[in-house]
Each structure stands twice: as structure tokens, then as C-alpha cells.
Design an enzyme around this catalytic site. Sequence first.
Site, PDB file in Angstrom:
ATOM      1  N   ASN A   1       0.860  -1.186   0.000  1.00 49.28           N
ATOM      2  CA  ASN A   1       0.000   0.000   0.000  1.00 49.28           C
ATOM      3  C   ASN A   1       0.897   1.236   0.000  1.00 49.28           C
ATOM      4  O   ASN A   1       1.451   1.605   1.028  1.00 49.28           O
ATOM      5  CB  ASN A   1      -0.896  -0.046   1.252  1.00 49.28           C
ATOM      6  CG  ASN A   1      -1.721   1.210   1.421  1.00 49.28           C
ATOM      7  OD1 ASN A   1      -1.826   2.037   0.515  1.00 49.28           O
ATOM      8  ND2 ASN A   1      -2.323   1.363   2.601  1.00 49.28           N
TER       9      ASN A   1
ATOM     10  N   GLY B   1       2.307   2.229  10.907  1.00 45.22           N
ATOM     11  CA  GLY B   1       3.348   3.252  10.770  1.00 45.22           C
ATOM     12  C   GLY B   1       4.073   3.602  12.055  1.00 45.22           C
ATOM     13  O   GLY B   1       4.741   4.631  12.129  1.00 45.22           O
TER      14      GLY B   1
ATOM     15  N   SER C   1       3.021  -2.094  10.543  1.00 44.77           N
ATOM     16  CA  SER C   1       4.452  -2.171  10.831  1.00 44.77           C
ATOM     17  C   SER C   1       5.088  -3.511  10.457  1.00 44.77           C
ATOM     18  O   SER C   1       5.951  -4.032  11.179  1.00 44.77           O
ATOM     19  CB  SER C   1       4.727  -1.838  12.308  1.00 44.77           C
ATOM     20  OG  SER C   1       4.383  -0.490  12.559  1.00 44.77           O
TER      21      SER C   1
ATOM     22  N   LYS D   1       0.144   4.276  -0.329  1.00 48.68           N
ATOM     23  CA  LYS D   1      -0.516   5.475   0.227  1.00 48.68           C
ATOM     24  C   LYS D   1      -0.295   6.677  -0.708  1.00 48.68           C
ATOM     25  O   LYS D   1      -0.180   6.497  -1.917  1.00 48.68           O
ATOM     26  CB  LYS D   1      -0.029   5.739   1.649  1.00 48.68           C
ATOM     27  CG  LYS D   1      -0.133   4.477   2.517  1.00 48.68           C
ATOM     28  CD  LYS D   1      -0.008   4.720   3.977  1.00 48.68           C
ATOM     29  CE  LYS D   1      -0.130   3.401   4.717  1.00 48.68           C
ATOM     30  NZ  LYS D   1      -0.220   3.553   6.149  1.00 48.68           N
TER      31      LYS D   1
ATOM     32  N   HIS E   1      -9.667   1.681   4.757  1.00 50.75           N
ATOM     33  CA  HIS E   1      -8.418   1.827   5.505  1.00 50.75           C
ATOM     34  C   HIS E   1      -8.642   2.810   6.651  1.00 50.75           C
ATOM     35  O   HIS E   1      -9.413   3.762   6.517  1.00 50.75           O
ATOM     36  CB  HIS E   1      -7.312   2.337   4.570  1.00 50.75           C
ATOM     37  CG  HIS E   1      -5.961   2.256   5.186  1.00 50.75           C
ATOM     38  ND1 HIS E   1      -5.517   3.179   6.101  1.00 50.75           N
ATOM     39  CD2 HIS E   1      -4.971   1.356   5.050  1.00 50.75           C
ATOM     40  CE1 HIS E   1      -4.292   2.847   6.500  1.00 50.75           C
ATOM     41  NE2 HIS E   1      -3.940   1.737   5.873  1.00 50.75           N
TER      42      HIS E   1
ATOM     43  N   GLU F   1      -7.005   5.184   7.660  1.00 50.00           N
ATOM     44  CA  GLU F   1      -6.745   6.582   7.297  1.00 50.00           C
ATOM     45  C   GLU F   1      -7.953   7.197   6.590  1.00 50.00           C
ATOM     46  O   GLU F   1      -8.225   8.385   6.719  1.00 50.00           O
ATOM     47  CB  GLU F   1      -5.464   6.666   6.440  1.00 50.00           C
ATOM     48  CG  GLU F   1      -4.226   6.432   7.300  1.00 50.00           C
ATOM     49  CD  GLU F   1      -3.056   5.771   6.597  1.00 50.00           C
ATOM     50  OE1 GLU F   1      -3.025   5.746   5.360  1.00 50.00           O
ATOM     51  OE2 GLU F   1      -2.172   5.261   7.310  1.00 50.00           O
TER      52      GLU F   1
ATOM     53  N   GLU G   1      -5.862  -4.742  10.706  1.00 50.50           N
ATOM     54  CA  GLU G   1      -4.830  -3.731  10.920  1.00 50.50           C
ATOM     55  C   GLU G   1      -5.124  -2.961  12.210  1.00 50.50           C
ATOM     56  O   GLU G   1      -5.934  -2.010  12.197  1.00 50.50           O
ATOM     57  CB  GLU G   1      -4.809  -2.732   9.760  1.00 50.50           C
ATOM     58  CG  GLU G   1      -4.438  -3.322   8.430  1.00 50.50           C
ATOM     59  CD  GLU G   1      -3.791  -2.269   7.519  1.00 50.50           C
ATOM     60  OE1 GLU G   1      -2.665  -2.501   7.084  1.00 50.50           O
ATOM     61  OE2 GLU G   1      -4.412  -1.223   7.279  1.00 50.50           O
TER      62      GLU G   1
HETATM   63  P1  PGA Z   1       2.580   0.297   7.712  1.00 50.89           P
HETATM   64  O1  PGA Z   1       1.137   0.583   7.086  1.00 50.89           O
HETATM   65  O2  PGA Z   1       3.085  -0.998   7.141  1.00 50.89           O
HETATM   66  O3  PGA Z   1       3.405   1.470   7.312  1.00 50.89           O
HETATM   67  O4  PGA Z   1       2.391   0.202   9.203  1.00 50.89           O
HETATM   68  C1  PGA Z   1       0.222  -0.454   6.860  1.00 50.89           C
HETATM   69  C2  PGA Z   1      -1.054   0.098   6.294  1.00 50.89           C
HETATM   70  O5  PGA Z   1      -1.431   1.219   6.650  1.00 50.89           O
HETATM   71  O6  PGA Z   1      -1.704  -0.556   5.486  1.00 50.89           O
END
Ligand code: PGA
Length: 247
Positions: free
Chosen positions: A8, A171, A203, A10, A97, A99, A165
Site C-alpha cells: 500500500n 506506521g 508495521s 498510500k 483503511h 486513514e 490492521e
Molecule cells: P505500515 O502501514 O506498514 O506502514 O504500518 C500499513 C497500512 O497502513 O496498510
Amino acid sequence: MKKVLVGNWKMNCNKKEAEKLTKEVVSNIGNFNFLNLEIVLCPPFTALETVYRIVREGGAKIKLGAQNCYFLPYGAYTGEVSPRMLADFCDYVILGHSERRRYFNEDDALINKKIKAVLEEGLRPIVCVGEWEKGDSKEGILEQVRRAIQNINSEHMKKLIFAYEPVWAIGTGDEAEPTYANKIVREIKEITNGSVFVLYGGSVTSSNILNFIAQPMIDGALIGGASIKSEEFLKIIEKVRDYVGQS
Ligand code: PGA
């Protein structure tokens, strides 16, 4: 058993950066044996065509996904992108997601509409669910799942993918305990008749990927930060490829 690794990206990578990253990935995995492993790249909309072209020209067995979409095929919805448009490039669409839930106020009802629209177009939704704070009860996660699958028929259910998640793990470098993630994934499968794929995300790195992949219920990973560093993403792919090769 097939495993799935989803990158992903982003809101990262303009065309030039996307070109560089995709070429680095494609040129290094061209001759990998992907029998039991599916690799999915999810660039931003603006880079989909570029990534699609490089993957095809490189002959790599990589699929594409989008990071979001609207729930109608066409119309006067300025700024939106529909699943029908994405079907030109993608096999998958990430939906819900955290976000999008946090910054764009997406709720379970809207996400359910998007899931249906994506399935109608023959694409596979990757639906993200997870608790906001460490220690939050699992009930909220299971409620997100129940609402996501409302009025989805059994044929479509087979195409659904969830990504567990935990939001606190995204992150932050603070990944979930793999056995706990496995337990949540099992419960997600139990309330979806066991027919869906469930990934772990939050992560994930080349150092911890196998701890998750080795869990019996976890079908793969949704990878954010580590997917836009080609060396790190390739290390993850290589480890999982070797693991599935043995299992
Ligand atoms: P990350 O993000 O691997 O940077 O923690 C995962 C995600 O948001 O799908």
C-alpha cells in the site's frame, strides 16, 4: 496454501518515483516462482497506468490494486474514481483503511456500499478493520466485519479479503503480537463462514514478516512503509517466497 502480499503505497510516488520503484521490484522478481504467492502493488491512482505498463512489459506476475474508490460506476461526482474505471488496471481495491475512516469520515455503511460496487465490477475488495487503541476490545473489530458483509451474497463472499490492521500498529514500528493477530484473524474467519482471506497489516517489515506468515490463520500481509522501499519490499517477498516454497 496461497499467501498474498499487498504493498500500500498510500499518497506517495509521483510518476517518476513510481517508475523507479516498480522497475526495481519487477527487475528483481522477474524469474521468481509465484505458484503460492500473490504480489499486489497499490500505487496512487495517478501512477496506476505507469505501474501497469512496467509490470506487463517486465512479464512479472504482479497484480495491481487501488487504495479507494467511489460506489457508483459513472456520474456527476467530481473528483471521484469508480470501480469500473479501476477495472482497466486493477484486480483489487483497498477499502475502509483506517486513514480513510479517520481523515475522510468513512463509516461502515459507506464502506459496505463500496465493497458491493467493487464486487459487482469483478474486483476483489481488501477491507481493512482494526481497533484504534492498544487493548481495545475485539468486539469493535468484529462489528466492523459484520457491517462490511451486510447483504453480500455467498458468491461474492468468496472474493472478499479482510486486512486486520490494529490502528495503533500502523506506521509506528509497534506491530501486533503475531499470536494475538492470529486469534483475531480466526474470529474474523469464523463470522464470515471461513471463506475469506485475512491479511495482517501494521508495521510489517522484513524482520517480522515470517512471524505473521507462519501463523496458521494469517493469509498474508498489507504492507505500507516497507512497500515503498524496494530493497525492503524485495526482502519481504523473498522471505515469504522461500517460506511458501517449503510449506
Ligand atoms: P505500515 O502501514 O506498514 O506502514 O504500518 C500499513 C497500512 O497502513 O496498510
